[in-house]
Design a protein around this motif. Structure first.
Motif, mmCIF file in Angstrom:
data_model
loop_
_atom_site.group_PDB
_atom_site.id
_atom_site.type_symbol
_atom_site.label_atom_id
_atom_site.label_comp_id
_atom_site.label_asym_id
_atom_site.label_seq_id
_atom_site.Cartn_x
_atom_site.Cartn_y
_atom_site.Cartn_z
ATOM 1 N N GLU A 58 2.915 -23.621 38.766
ATOM 2 C CA GLU A 58 4.292 -24.101 38.779
ATOM 3 C C GLU A 58 4.650 -24.964 37.575
ATOM 4 O OE1 GLU A 58 4.443 -26.068 42.533
ATOM 5 O OE2 GLU A 58 3.966 -24.213 43.658
ATOM 6 N N GLY A 59 3.721 -25.050 36.625
ATOM 7 C CA GLY A 59 4.018 -25.781 35.396
ATOM 8 C C GLY A 59 3.917 -27.279 35.508
ATOM 9 N N HIS A 60 3.161 -27.779 36.483
ATOM 10 C CA HIS A 60 3.021 -29.227 36.677
ATOM 11 C C HIS A 60 1.689 -29.766 36.146
ATOM 12 C CE1 HIS A 60 6.644 -28.918 38.904
ATOM 13 N NE2 HIS A 60 6.106 -28.386 40.018
ATOM 14 N N TRP A 61 1.021 -28.965 35.364
ATOM 15 C CA TRP A 61 -0.286 -29.399 34.822
ATOM 16 C C TRP A 61 -0.061 -30.532 33.828
ATOM 17 C CZ3 TRP A 61 -4.773 -27.355 36.653
ATOM 18 C CH2 TRP A 61 -5.963 -27.723 36.015
ATOM 19 N N ARG A 62 -0.763 -31.616 34.016
ATOM 20 C CA ARG A 62 -0.559 -32.785 33.168
ATOM 21 C C ARG A 62 -1.308 -32.631 31.837
ATOM 22 N NH1 ARG A 62 -0.667 -38.041 37.241
ATOM 23 N NH2 ARG A 62 0.888 -37.211 38.721
ATOM 24 N N PRO A 63 -0.741 -33.114 30.792
ATOM 25 C CA PRO A 63 -1.367 -32.935 29.468
ATOM 26 C C PRO A 63 -2.716 -33.624 29.345
ATOM 27 C CG PRO A 63 0.546 -34.406 29.362
ATOM 28 C CD PRO A 63 0.564 -33.780 30.709
ATOM 29 N N GLU A 64 -2.936 -34.692 30.107
ATOM 30 C CA GLU A 64 -4.218 -35.393 29.998
ATOM 31 C C GLU A 64 -5.339 -34.704 30.780
ATOM 32 O OE1 GLU A 64 -1.895 -37.626 33.286
ATOM 33 O OE2 GLU A 64 -1.474 -36.594 31.378
ATOM 34 N N TRP A 65 -4.984 -33.711 31.613
ATOM 35 C CA TRP A 65 -6.013 -32.991 32.360
ATOM 36 C C TRP A 65 -6.715 -31.971 31.460
ATOM 37 C CZ3 TRP A 65 -2.834 -31.474 37.374
ATOM 38 C CH2 TRP A 65 -2.575 -32.645 38.110
ATOM 39 N N ALA A 66 -7.974 -31.758 31.708
ATOM 40 C CA ALA A 66 -8.723 -30.740 30.956
ATOM 41 C C ALA A 66 -8.139 -29.357 31.247
ATOM 42 C CB ALA A 66 -10.188 -30.775 31.355
ATOM 43 N N ALA A 67 -8.114 -28.515 30.222
ATOM 44 C CA ALA A 67 -7.581 -27.156 30.384
ATOM 45 C C ALA A 67 -8.572 -26.292 31.146
ATOM 46 C CB ALA A 67 -7.301 -26.542 29.020
ATOM 47 N N VAL A 68 -8.048 -25.539 32.105
ATOM 48 C CA VAL A 68 -8.876 -24.646 32.926
ATOM 49 C C VAL A 68 -8.278 -23.249 32.865
ATOM 50 C CG1 VAL A 68 -9.853 -24.201 35.212
ATOM 51 C CG2 VAL A 68 -9.411 -26.561 34.483
ATOM 52 N N PRO A 69 -9.082 -22.209 32.552
ATOM 53 C CA PRO A 69 -8.538 -20.836 32.542
ATOM 54 C C PRO A 69 -7.927 -20.480 33.896
ATOM 55 C CG PRO A 69 -10.705 -20.901 31.535
ATOM 56 C CD PRO A 69 -10.485 -22.248 32.149
ATOM 57 N N ALA A 70 -6.724 -19.910 33.862
ATOM 58 C CA ALA A 70 -6.010 -19.598 35.102
ATOM 59 C C ALA A 70 -6.785 -18.633 35.983
ATOM 60 C CB ALA A 70 -4.639 -19.023 34.771
ATOM 61 N N ALA A 71 -7.418 -17.637 35.368
ATOM 62 C CA ALA A 71 -8.168 -16.650 36.156
ATOM 63 C C ALA A 71 -9.323 -17.311 36.893
ATOM 64 C CB ALA A 71 -8.683 -15.543 35.246
ATOM 65 N N PHE A 72 -10.004 -18.245 36.239
ATOM 66 C CA PHE A 72 -11.124 -18.928 36.897
ATOM 67 C C PHE A 72 -10.622 -19.764 38.066
ATOM 68 C CE2 PHE A 72 -13.824 -22.615 37.566
ATOM 69 C CZ PHE A 72 -15.063 -22.019 37.729
ATOM 70 N N LEU A 73 -9.532 -20.498 37.843
ATOM 71 C CA LEU A 73 -9.008 -21.357 38.894
ATOM 72 C C LEU A 73 -8.525 -20.536 40.092
ATOM 73 C CD1 LEU A 73 -8.703 -24.356 39.377
ATOM 74 C CD2 LEU A 73 -6.399 -24.234 38.389
ATOM 75 N N GLN A 74 -7.911 -19.402 39.797
ATOM 76 C CA GLN A 74 -7.448 -18.541 40.882
ATOM 77 C C GLN A 74 -8.621 -17.994 41.694
ATOM 78 O OE1 GLN A 74 -4.923 -15.358 39.593
ATOM 79 N NE2 GLN A 74 -4.772 -14.413 41.618
ATOM 80 N N ALA A 75 -9.676 -17.549 40.987
ATOM 81 C CA ALA A 75 -10.849 -17.004 41.683
ATOM 82 C C ALA A 75 -11.544 -18.073 42.520
ATOM 83 C CB ALA A 75 -11.822 -16.412 40.670
ATOM 84 N N ALA A 76 -11.659 -19.285 41.981
ATOM 85 C CA ALA A 76 -12.309 -20.367 42.713
ATOM 86 C C ALA A 76 -11.502 -20.740 43.957
ATOM 87 C CB ALA A 76 -12.479 -21.582 41.813
ATOM 88 N N THR A 77 -10.177 -20.719 43.850
ATOM 89 C CA THR A 77 -9.326 -21.047 44.983
ATOM 90 C C THR A 77 -9.425 -19.987 46.073
ATOM 91 O OG1 THR A 77 -7.794 -22.174 43.480
ATOM 92 C CG2 THR A 77 -6.955 -21.596 45.659
ATOM 93 N N ALA A 78 -9.570 -18.727 45.657
ATOM 94 C CA ALA A 78 -9.609 -17.619 46.627
ATOM 95 C C ALA A 78 -10.978 -17.440 47.270
ATOM 96 C CB ALA A 78 -9.205 -16.329 45.928
ATOM 97 N N ALA A 79 -12.019 -18.050 46.698
ATOM 98 C CA ALA A 79 -13.381 -17.838 47.197
ATOM 99 C C ALA A 79 -13.576 -18.458 48.578
ATOM 100 C CB ALA A 79 -14.389 -18.430 46.215
ATOM 101 N N ALA A 80 -14.470 -17.853 49.358
ATOM 102 C CA ALA A 80 -14.764 -18.346 50.706
ATOM 103 C C ALA A 80 -15.460 -19.698 50.639
ATOM 104 C CB ALA A 80 -15.634 -17.343 51.443
ATOM 105 N N VAL A 81 -15.127 -20.571 51.583
ATOM 106 C CA VAL A 81 -15.721 -21.908 51.676
ATOM 107 C C VAL A 81 -16.662 -21.931 52.875
ATOM 108 C CG1 VAL A 81 -15.252 -24.366 52.000
ATOM 109 C CG2 VAL A 81 -13.687 -22.962 50.626
ATOM 110 N N PRO A 82 -17.964 -22.056 52.657
ATOM 111 C CA PRO A 82 -18.907 -21.971 53.787
ATOM 112 C C PRO A 82 -19.025 -23.261 54.593
ATOM 113 C CG PRO A 82 -20.097 -22.259 51.741
ATOM 114 C CD PRO A 82 -18.653 -22.137 51.358
ATOM 115 N N HIS A 83 -18.730 -24.409 53.974
ATOM 116 C CA HIS A 83 -19.021 -25.686 54.613
ATOM 117 C C HIS A 83 -17.833 -26.221 55.394
ATOM 118 C CE1 HIS A 83 -21.864 -25.589 51.090
ATOM 119 N NE2 HIS A 83 -22.691 -25.886 52.075
ATOM 120 N N THR A 84 -18.129 -27.035 56.387
ATOM 121 C CA THR A 84 -17.081 -27.702 57.164
ATOM 122 C C THR A 84 -16.976 -29.173 56.796
ATOM 123 O OG1 THR A 84 -18.634 -28.242 58.954
ATOM 124 C CG2 THR A 84 -17.449 -26.144 59.098
ATOM 125 N N LEU A 85 -17.894 -29.685 55.983
ATOM 126 C CA LEU A 85 -17.896 -31.092 55.589
ATOM 127 C C LEU A 85 -18.100 -31.203 54.090
ATOM 128 C CD1 LEU A 85 -17.900 -34.091 56.550
ATOM 129 C CD2 LEU A 85 -20.392 -33.918 56.647
#
Length: 586
Positions: free
Chosen positions: A559-586
């Motif tokens: 949505e274009g809210h990435w702050r300039p002081e944040w480290a740059a992250v490839p969009a494809a990597f971030l999307q894949a990490a977000t979509a990946a299954a989370v095995p832990h409950t804690l």
């Protein structure tokens, strides 16, 4: 049909005896009969051995003549060098020898014994020494040949030969006890190795060996003791125990020196001295090359690969460990101990790279080894990570079985690092303990252990990771403080993966404390590093709080809210990490 008749009768059967006497032996000239009787004492025979037993220089030609005359002799190797009599015919010949010339039998067995010993056929040599009722010679042969068998990865053969010997003659032989210690530790029989070391020490106290020979044996034994210590995950004494071997490498067998180098690599890695770990492996390379089996070489490469993983040199680690797995499979077999141990290390790397199918297969293969095989570093992934994969596959029951079994192994072998790792994984996966197991109380901030170093520090970080995750639900600010201690502890050190894990934990604590901006900034930094390293599973394995924050970070990027002081992250990597299954409950 003589062959059919023999196949259905024993060598002691009256009918077979009459048949062979009247139709075979009666037709032979005395020289051929003597030759048959003399060469019947061994299970197999070749030309040179036949000459030694019979006293006939034409041993090879005589065997060929026996074969041509259909006297129940067959070739048993592809090259046609070795022969064997039909078993029942051989039995009959031995009975005839016992009846007519019993006085010759001990000498024939002694001759066979020495011939086999001279040709490095130790099992046959020992069998014939015992058949000649020469027990002391049998013991000498096993003692002299024990190192050869170990060097050629024939440790089970060695133990089998020792089992044939009179125990009273074995106990007081220092070199034989040393060989037994090595054989047992290579087979992961730690208690038996300790017993052999105790008997070795007692035998050396009574030994008439020279001082230099005794000193050499003690140096060798110290390396075995260091292996025992490392298998128990103790490092305090290891460097002291292996230093004498590393100081005089050319006076010892190459596999002893290689093992000492591996142990020193292990201790260097636990204290975070990865440059020393590399130096040791490079120094030891000539000694690895002089070993005949792959076991010690691939162990060394895995130790170095694990050090590179901790140093976040993941490409180098993966390349090294894959080569080790290929070497183990090519030289020892796909299902060998060496292949499955190295495969367990590769399984962890494959998992971190998101290769779940390969990781699951490798860790399942390693899991079949049971709890005794390999040092602790080779067990961790088989139990903890293997269970995590089972949860991702939708099989929490199998995950619980694996974790509970791992806890039993940790208790039986007194391995606190394995226990802490499995407890952490079990609590984070939300799985129950079996009724016969006792839950370890979680670490408390007020009672945290300080100072800690080496393996003790590694254990403390795992235990406190569990304690911090439990604490942050009720006191997130204290959890933030505690997690930051581990971030600060690793700052500026070579333990980069441990620092990354501490930072990941800190993100979850900051999120729990609703310090969202700080949490997102740190998460972006971690995500950028994971993308560069191709650590596909590191963020999804951070737990549900981190997963929720990761989704928010991904939304900020979209949505274009990435702050300039944040480290740059490839969009494809971030999307894949977000979509990946989370095995832990804690």
């Amino acid at each position: 049909d003589p062959t059919l008749l023999i196949a259905h009768l024993s060598g002691r059967h009256h009918a077979i005896g009459e048949f062979l006497t009247e139709n075979v032996l009666a037709s032979l000239d005395p020289a051929m009969l003597d030759f048959l009787l003399a060469t019947s004492v061994t299970e197999r025979i070749c030309g040179e051995l036949a000459s030694a037993l019979s006293g006939v220089s034409r041993g090879r030609e005589m065997l060929a003549e026996v074969e041509e005359r259909d006297l129940f002799l067959r070739r048993v190797d592809d090259e046609g060098q070795w022969f064997a009599y039909q078993p029942l015919f051989a039995d009959f010949l031995r009975q005839r020898l016992q009846r007519d010339r019993p006085e010759k039998i001990p000498e024939l067995h002694r001759t066979a014994c020495e011939w086999f010993a001279a040709h490095q056929m130790l099992s046959d040599a020992v069998d014939h020494a015992l058949a000649a009722d020469d027990q002391r010679r049998a013991v000498e042969l096993v003692e002299d040949g024990g190192i050869y068998l170990i060097d050629h990865s024939q440790v089970t053969t060695l133990l089998g030969l020792v089992g044939k010997l009179p125990p009273r003659l074995v106990v007081g032989r220092p070199r034989l006890q040393l060989s037994l210690a090595w054989a047992n530790i290579l087979l992961h029989h730690t208690d038996a190795a300790r017993q052999a070391l105790t008997l070795l020490d007692a035998a050396l106290e009574r030994s008439e060996l020279g001082e230099s020979e005794i000193a050499e044996l003690r140096v060798d034994a110290a390396v075995v003791e260091a292996v025992v210590e490392s298998r128990a995950d103790h490092t305090d004494l290891v460097d002291e125990l292996v230093t004498p071997a590393l100081a005089r490498p050319d006076a010892l067998p190459p596999w002893v020196v290689s093992t000492a180098a591996n142990l020193a690599t292990f201790t260097a890695s636990t204290r975070g001295d990865f440059a020393e770990a590399h130096r040791l492996q490079e120094w030891a390379l000539p000694y690895y090359e002089r070993n005949t089996g792959p076991y010690i070489l691939v162990h060394g490469q895995c130790w170095l690969g694990l050090a590179e993983m901790e140093h976040l040199e993941l490409d180098a680690a993966e390349d090294r460990v894959r080569k080790a797995v290929r070497t183990a499979r090519r030289t020892a077999g796909r299902h060998s101990l060496a292949a499955r141990l190295t495969g367990s290390v590769l399984g962890e790397l494959s998992y971190q790279r998101g290769e779940l199918d390969e990781a699951e297969r490798l860790l399942d293969e390693g899991y079949t080894l049971g709890g005794g095989a390999g040092p602790v570093d080779f067990k961790l992934a088989r139990y903890a990570l293997g269970a995590r994969i089972k949860v991702l596959r939708g099989d929490p029951a199998e995950a619980a079985t694996r974790l509970n079994e791992g806890l039993r192994v940790a208790a039986a072998m007194s391995l606190p690092r394995l226990r802490a790792t499995i407890e952490n994984e079990r609590i984070r996966l939300g799985l129950d303990l079996d009724a016969d197991l006792t839950e370890t109380p979680p670490a408390q901030y007020a009672r945290r252990r300080r100072p800690v170093a080496g393996i003790d520090a590694i254990i403390a970080q795992i235990e406190e990771d569990t304690g911090i995750r439990l604490l942050r639900e009720r006191d997130p600010e204290l959890a933030c403080l505690w997690a930051q201690e581990w971030v600060d502890r690793h700052e500026g050190t070579e333990r980069r993966y441990s620092q990354l894990r501490a930072q990941r934990l800190s993100v979850g604590c900051l999120a729990a404390a609703e310090r969202v901006d700080e949490a997102k900034a740190l998460l972006a930094e971690i995500a950028a590093r994971c993308a560069a390293l191709r650590l596909a599973r590191f963020l999804p394995d951070g737990g549900p709080r981190l997963a929720a924050l990761l989704a928010a970070l991904h939304a900020d990027q979209r949505e274009g809210h990435w702050r300039p002081e944040w480290a740059a992250v490839p969009a494809a990597f971030l999307q894949a990490a977000t979509a990946a299954a989370v095995p832990h409950t804690l």
